[in-house]
Motif scaffolding. Structure first.
Motif, PDB file in Angstrom:
ATOM      1  N   GLN A 170      -5.285   1.606  -1.553  1.00 21.95           N
ATOM      2  CA  GLN A 170      -3.958   1.834  -0.991  1.00 21.95           C
ATOM      3  C   GLN A 170      -3.555   0.595  -0.203  1.00 21.95           C
ATOM      4  OE1 GLN A 170      -1.803   4.534  -1.278  1.00 21.95           O
ATOM      5  NE2 GLN A 170      -0.349   3.207  -0.188  1.00 21.95           N
ATOM      6  N   MET A 171      -2.436   0.004  -0.579  1.00 21.58           N
ATOM      7  CA  MET A 171      -1.990  -1.240   0.037  1.00 21.58           C
ATOM      8  C   MET A 171      -0.657  -1.001   0.739  1.00 21.58           C
ATOM      9  SD  MET A 171      -2.975  -3.950  -2.968  1.00 21.58           S
ATOM     10  CE  MET A 171      -1.699  -3.358  -4.091  1.00 21.58           C
ATOM     11  N   ASN A 172      -0.644  -1.169   2.036  1.00 18.19           N
ATOM     12  CA  ASN A 172       0.561  -0.970   2.842  1.00 18.19           C
ATOM     13  C   ASN A 172       0.982  -2.278   3.495  1.00 18.19           C
ATOM     14  OD1 ASN A 172       0.409   1.821   2.274  1.00 18.19           O
ATOM     15  ND2 ASN A 172      -0.899   2.166   4.062  1.00 18.19           N
ATOM     16  N   SER A 173       2.207  -2.306   3.970  1.00 18.72           N
ATOM     17  CA  SER A 173       2.740  -3.488   4.657  1.00 18.72           C
ATOM     18  C   SER A 173       2.504  -4.753   3.839  1.00 18.72           C
ATOM     19  CB  SER A 173       2.101  -3.624   6.049  1.00 18.72           C
ATOM     20  OG  SER A 173       2.306  -2.474   6.820  1.00 18.72           O
ATOM     21  N   LEU A 174       2.832  -4.684   2.584  1.00 20.74           N
ATOM     22  CA  LEU A 174       2.563  -5.808   1.684  1.00 20.74           C
ATOM     23  C   LEU A 174       3.418  -7.015   2.040  1.00 20.74           C
ATOM     24  CD1 LEU A 174       2.157  -3.816  -1.608  1.00 20.74           C
ATOM     25  CD2 LEU A 174       0.451  -5.359  -0.639  1.00 20.74           C
ATOM     26  N   LYS A 175       2.833  -8.189   1.822  1.00 16.44           N
ATOM     27  CA  LYS A 175       3.476  -9.455   2.129  1.00 16.44           C
ATOM     28  C   LYS A 175       3.555 -10.292   0.860  1.00 16.44           C
ATOM     29  CE  LYS A 175       0.861  -9.409   6.463  1.00 16.44           C
ATOM     30  NZ  LYS A 175      -0.126 -10.146   7.276  1.00 16.44           N
ATOM     31  N   PRO A 176       4.474 -11.245   0.809  1.00 12.19           N
ATOM     32  CA  PRO A 176       4.508 -12.129  -0.365  1.00 12.19           C
ATOM     33  C   PRO A 176       3.163 -12.824  -0.617  1.00 12.19           C
ATOM     34  CG  PRO A 176       6.531 -12.345   0.872  1.00 12.19           C
ATOM     35  CD  PRO A 176       5.630 -11.452   1.683  1.00 12.19           C
ATOM     36  N   GLY A 177       2.419 -13.088   0.428  1.00 14.86           N
ATOM     37  CA  GLY A 177       1.110 -13.705   0.278  1.00 14.86           C
ATOM     38  C   GLY A 177       0.073 -12.818  -0.382  1.00 14.86           C
TER      39      GLY A 177
END
Length: 123
Positions: free
Chosen positions: A83-90
C-alpha cells in the motif's frame, strides 16, 4: 515458482496505489517476500519486506511511514501487498516483487522476481 505483480498505474502526487504480488508453484521455498523499485538510470532499491511465518516487516527509510507491506493470510500467505500513500513524483519507477528462502539483503542473490509493474506519479 512464480511471482505475478499487478496494480501499477498513473496517479497524481499525494495519491495512493496498492500493488499486489501473487506467488504460485513451490511457495514453501519463499520464506520472505518483498518489494523493490528501479527508476530510469538508477539501481534497483529495496523498499519493504515481510516474513511469511510471522509477519515481521522491514522498510527502507525512504518509504517508512508512507508505504505498508502486508500479506494475505486467507490465501495461504501467497499474496503480498504494498500500500503506497502520499506518493511523490520521485516514487516513479518500475516496481518488482521478490521472494527468497532467507532474506532480501543481497539483491543479486534473491531467488525469485516478479515481472515488474510501472508506477508513474505526476506532479
Amino acid at each position: 515458482a512464480q511471482l505475478q505483480a499487478s496494480g501499477g498505474g498513473l496517479v497524481q502526487a499525494g495519491g495512493s496505489l496498492r500493488l499486489s504480488c501473487a506467488a504460485s508453484g513451490r511457495t514453501n521455498s519463499m520464506y520472505v517476500m518483498g518489494w523493490f523499485r528501479q527508476a530510469p538510470g538508477k539501481e534497483r532499491e529495496f523498499l519493504a519486506s515481510i516474513k511469511r511465518d510471522g509477519g515481521s516487516t522491514a522498510y527502507a527509510d525512504s518509504v517508512k511511514g508512507r508505504f505498508t507491506i502486508s500479506i494475505d493470510n486467507a490465501n495461504a500467505k501467497n499474496t503480498v501487498y504494498l500500500q503506497m500513500n502520499s506518493l511523490k513524483p520521485g516514487d516513479t519507477a518500475v516496481y518488482y516483487c521478490a521472494a527468497d528462502r532467507l532474506s532480501m539483503r543481497r539483491i543479486t542473490a534473491i531467488d525469485y522476481w516478479g515481472q515488474g509493474t510501472q508506477v508513474t506519479v505526476s506532479s
